[in-house]
Write an enzyme that holds these catalytic residues in place. Structure first.
Site, PDB file in Angstrom:
ATOM      1  N   SER A  37       4.546 117.767 -46.297  1.00  0.00           N
ATOM      2  CA  SER A  37       3.672 118.493 -45.372  1.00  0.00           C
ATOM      3  C   SER A  37       4.422 119.749 -45.100  1.00  0.00           C
ATOM      4  O   SER A  37       4.760 120.531 -45.875  1.00  0.00           O
ATOM      5  CB  SER A  37       3.402 117.690 -44.171  1.00  0.00           C
ATOM      6  N   ASP A 178      -2.476 114.005 -46.346  1.00  0.00           N
ATOM      7  CA  ASP A 178      -0.870 114.441 -46.197  1.00  0.00           C
ATOM      8  C   ASP A 178       0.107 113.358 -46.554  1.00  0.00           C
ATOM      9  O   ASP A 178       0.014 112.087 -46.394  1.00  0.00           O
ATOM     10  CB  ASP A 178      -0.769 114.362 -44.525  1.00  0.00           C
TER      11      ASP A 178
END
Length: 406
Positions: A37, A178
């Site tokens: 991320s 994510d």
């Protein structure tokens, strides 16, 4: 080979750029970088060696840099605010997300497209990999730069950062999520590449962290000793604070600085630390005894060693096996905190004590709130918080200027 792993954590990512600043000053270079991320995005900027660019992005960070969102929703997300007045509004936004709208991350996409240089990343000799999850295939992806199709580096980095509340967008016909939902701290990717010495910069965010335990793996963890805020708090104030925390926490971890809230270099032996703790005069010890509701019939030195110091250890959240050195430094830190001394500086032990003395001397008489006639009763002390008890203890000690030296 030395590797670096950067944890995911949204707005907390400025902490990692602060760490990078410290790495650069100490001439620490990495042969491989992995991240998830925001850790992947920061890692890409490190691979490009664009420190000024990365620092500038985070130093000037604000919510509009990342997403196009109603101010009211952002306020609730960044501060976890949900009240009777805004619950209906928030529920309406949730309905929109369920229908497939979600938060518009166009600003983040534009930020990535404008600042990620795929050519630099591919040409760099440094290994680089990150994590995302393909919802379409129900499959996690731990991929290195050489596995990413040409021209798609920015897209895959964006895919690593896709939170469920973001507007759905497909990449090569697939929907991604994510990478923190699979592995928020991909140390394993470097280990499998042959790395045995790794520095991991943690953000202590929500997300799955896969355990990596090998007898031949040496990991130095750099992590904050305090909360870095909400992962959706992209305010400028929070970003700048976390930049500073990342920088100084990295210096502490790499240089062995003392302290938990401050950054202190230098050694204090147990005998000297013990002398510091035993130096308080009779008036201070009596006030502390009264504050803690201790027996007046016990000799003061015994009260200090057997009762007061153990209470300090408890109030300051130290280990029961804490050394006198750790207790002395923790007391000095709490004095500095009470006096509002700047924490973002590396102090020698001597300069730290001197700073406390200077600030104490500037305090006016009106700022000395603890005296015999207004000490709290034992019954009330038992009911108030540890923080208040510690603060009251520190105030008593600060009334005695002469004893604040090592």
């Amino acid at each position: 080979m030395l590797g670096l792993t950067l944890e995911g954590g949204g707005a907390k990512g400025s902490y990692q750029i602060g760490a990078w600043k410290a790495f650069r000053e100490m001439n620490i270079e990495f042969d491989g970088i992995t991240g998830t991320s925001v850790g992947a995005l920061n890692g890409a900027l490190m691979l490009q060696d664009d420190f000024d660019l990365a620092y500038g992005i985070w130093h000037e960070m604000n919510p509009n840099t990342i997403m196009d969102i109603d101010d009211r929703i952002y306020e609730m997300l960044s501060n976890y605010q949900l009240t009777a007045n805004n619950v209906h509004f928030m529920l309406e936004q949730v309905r929109k997300f369920i229908k497939g709208f979600g938060m518009d991350t166009k600003p983040l996409e534009q930020l990535i497209e404008a600042n990620i240089n795929e050519g630099k990343i591919r040409k760099a000799s440094t290994d680089f990999g990150f994590v995302t999850v393909s919802l379409t295939d129900f499959k996690p992806l731990e991929i290195f730069k050489e596995e990413i199709p040409m021209g798609k580096m920015a897209d895959y980095l964006m895919a690593s950062s896709y939170l469920p509340i973001f507007k759905s967008k497909k990449l090569d016909g697939k929907t991604f999520l994510d990478g923190g939902f699979y592995n928020n701290l991909p140390i394993n990717m470097l280990y499998e590449k042959g790395y045995r010495k790794i520095v991991a910069v943690r953000l202590l965010s929500k997300g799955r962290v896969k355990k990596v335990e090998h007898h031949d793996l040496d990991v130095l963890y750099i992590q904050p000793c305090e909360n870095l805020g909400n992962m959706m708090d992209f305010s400028n104030e929070r970003a700048q604070t976390n930049l500073n925390l990342g920088y100084f926490d990295t210096l502490r971890a790499c240089k062995g600085l003392k302290g938990r809230k401050y950054y202190i270099e230098g050694f204090i032996d147990e005998i000297t630390a013990m002398a510091f703790l035993m130096r308080w005069d009779e008036a201070v010890l009596k006030n502390l005894s009264q504050l803690f509701g201790l027996s007046a019939s016990v000799p003061l030195n015994r009260l200090l060693l057997e009762e007061i110091i153990p209470r300090w250890i408890h109030l300051m959240d130290l280990s029961e096996k804490a050394t006198y050195q750790e207790v002395a430094i923790a007391i000095l830190e709490n004095m500095a905190h009470y006096l509002k001394i700047n924490r973002f500086e590396v102090y020698s032990l001597a300069s730290f004590v001197e700073e406390i003395r200077k600030h104490k001397e500037r305090m006016g008489e009106t700022e000395r709130p603890i005296h015999k006639n207004n000490l709290l009763s034992e019954e009330l002390i038992l009911k108030i918080s540890k923080e208040k008890q510690l603060e009251a203890s520190i105030k008593i000690m600060l009334e005695n200027n002469g004893n604040i030296y090592i």
